[in-house]
Design a protein around this motif. Structure first.
Motif, PDB file in Angstrom:
ATOM      1  N   ASP A 113      -0.905 -11.125   2.302  1.00 56.24           N
ATOM      2  CA  ASP A 113       0.023 -10.882   3.403  1.00 56.24           C
ATOM      3  C   ASP A 113      -0.427  -9.660   4.208  1.00 56.24           C
ATOM      4  N   LEU A 114      -0.194  -9.706   5.506  1.00 55.64           N
ATOM      5  CA  LEU A 114      -0.578  -8.584   6.371  1.00 55.64           C
ATOM      6  C   LEU A 114       0.105  -7.283   5.978  1.00 55.64           C
ATOM      7  N   ALA A 115       1.230  -7.361   5.288  1.00 53.74           N
ATOM      8  CA  ALA A 115       1.915  -6.150   4.838  1.00 53.74           C
ATOM      9  C   ALA A 115       1.042  -5.331   3.898  1.00 53.74           C
ATOM     10  N   LEU A 116       0.071  -5.965   3.287  1.00 47.94           N
ATOM     11  CA  LEU A 116      -0.814  -5.280   2.341  1.00 47.94           C
ATOM     12  C   LEU A 116      -2.194  -4.989   2.925  1.00 47.94           C
ATOM     13  N   HIS A 117      -2.366  -5.205   4.219  1.00 51.55           N
ATOM     14  CA  HIS A 117      -3.671  -5.024   4.854  1.00 51.55           C
ATOM     15  C   HIS A 117      -4.200  -3.597   4.694  1.00 51.55           C
ATOM     16  N   SER A 118      -3.377  -2.601   4.958  1.00 48.17           N
ATOM     17  CA  SER A 118      -3.830  -1.208   4.825  1.00 48.17           C
ATOM     18  C   SER A 118      -4.162  -0.867   3.383  1.00 48.17           C
ATOM     19  N   LEU A 170       1.264   3.930  -4.895  1.00 46.06           N
ATOM     20  CA  LEU A 170       1.311   2.540  -5.350  1.00 46.06           C
ATOM     21  C   LEU A 170       2.403   2.223  -6.353  1.00 46.06           C
ATOM     22  N   ASP A 171       2.722   3.158  -7.199  1.00 44.02           N
ATOM     23  CA  ASP A 171       3.519   2.888  -8.391  1.00 44.02           C
ATOM     24  C   ASP A 171       4.680   1.931  -8.134  1.00 44.02           C
ATOM     25  N   ASN A 172       5.649   2.313  -7.389  1.00 44.27           N
ATOM     26  CA  ASN A 172       6.773   1.398  -7.145  1.00 44.27           C
ATOM     27  C   ASN A 172       6.599   0.606  -5.869  1.00 44.27           C
ATOM     28  N   ASN A 173       6.041   1.218  -4.840  1.00 44.49           N
ATOM     29  CA  ASN A 173       5.954   0.564  -3.536  1.00 44.49           C
ATOM     30  C   ASN A 173       5.156  -0.732  -3.569  1.00 44.49           C
ATOM     31  N   ALA A 174       3.961  -0.703  -4.122  1.00 39.76           N
ATOM     32  CA  ALA A 174       3.118  -1.902  -4.140  1.00 39.76           C
ATOM     33  C   ALA A 174       3.729  -2.992  -5.010  1.00 39.76           C
ATOM     34  N   MET A 217       7.430   1.785   3.632  1.00 39.49           N
ATOM     35  CA  MET A 217       7.051   2.987   2.940  1.00 39.49           C
ATOM     36  C   MET A 217       5.614   2.881   2.416  1.00 39.49           C
ATOM     37  N   LEU A 218       5.278   1.742   1.845  1.00 43.28           N
ATOM     38  CA  LEU A 218       3.917   1.547   1.345  1.00 43.28           C
ATOM     39  C   LEU A 218       2.911   1.688   2.475  1.00 43.28           C
ATOM     40  N   GLU A 219       3.183   1.037   3.589  1.00 45.69           N
ATOM     41  CA  GLU A 219       2.275   1.101   4.736  1.00 45.69           C
ATOM     42  C   GLU A 219       2.078   2.548   5.188  1.00 45.69           C
ATOM     43  N   ARG A 220       3.162   3.287   5.282  1.00 45.91           N
ATOM     44  CA  ARG A 220       3.089   4.686   5.710  1.00 45.91           C
ATOM     45  C   ARG A 220       2.251   5.513   4.727  1.00 45.91           C
ATOM     46  N   ASP A 221       2.547   5.389   3.433  1.00 46.75           N
ATOM     47  CA  ASP A 221       1.836   6.177   2.423  1.00 46.75           C
ATOM     48  C   ASP A 221       0.356   5.834   2.378  1.00 46.75           C
ATOM     49  N   VAL A 222       0.049   4.546   2.427  1.00 43.10           N
ATOM     50  CA  VAL A 222      -1.347   4.105   2.338  1.00 43.10           C
ATOM     51  C   VAL A 222      -2.119   4.502   3.598  1.00 43.10           C
TER      52      VAL A 222
END
Length: 101
Positions: free
Chosen positions: A76-81, A61-65, A1-6
């Motif tokens: 981590d690559l999950a946070l690259h975007s 960001l609020d809950n997802n990050a 979800m974070l990746e999609r939103d970002v």
């Protein structure tokens, strides 16, 4: 979800469909300067004012990050975007203001 939103925010910003407020830019600049942990992200989100909190960046960001940081390292690559988005906004925050609010 974070990746999609970002990714969506990054594309919208790049295409000029989303223009972050000065508060969102300042928040992003602060995030760019701090080490990312679950606790530091919680503290940063807690400290924003209501106008920034109502913006699209904080909604993404609020809950997802916070959840992602609970389970992964900040590099981590999950946070690259997310890193790309925050870096782009932090650079924009350093530019002279054009009078947006």
């Amino acid at each position: 979800m974070l990746e999609r939103d970002v990714t969506h925010l990054l594309a919208a910003h790049g295409q000029g469909h989303w223009i972050p407020s000065d508060g969102e830019l300042g928040f992003a600049a602060g995030l760019a300067r701090m080490p990312w942990t679950e606790e530091s992200m919680r503290a940063a989100v807690r400290e924003v004012d209501n106008l920034v909190y109502a913006g699209r960046l904080l909604r993404a960001l609020d809950n997802n990050a916070i959840v992602v940081l609970r389970h992964t390292a900040a590099d981590d690559l999950a946070l690259h975007s997310l890193c790309r988005l925050i870096d782009a906004l932090a650079v924009e925050a350093e530019r002279p203001s054009d009078g947006r609010g």
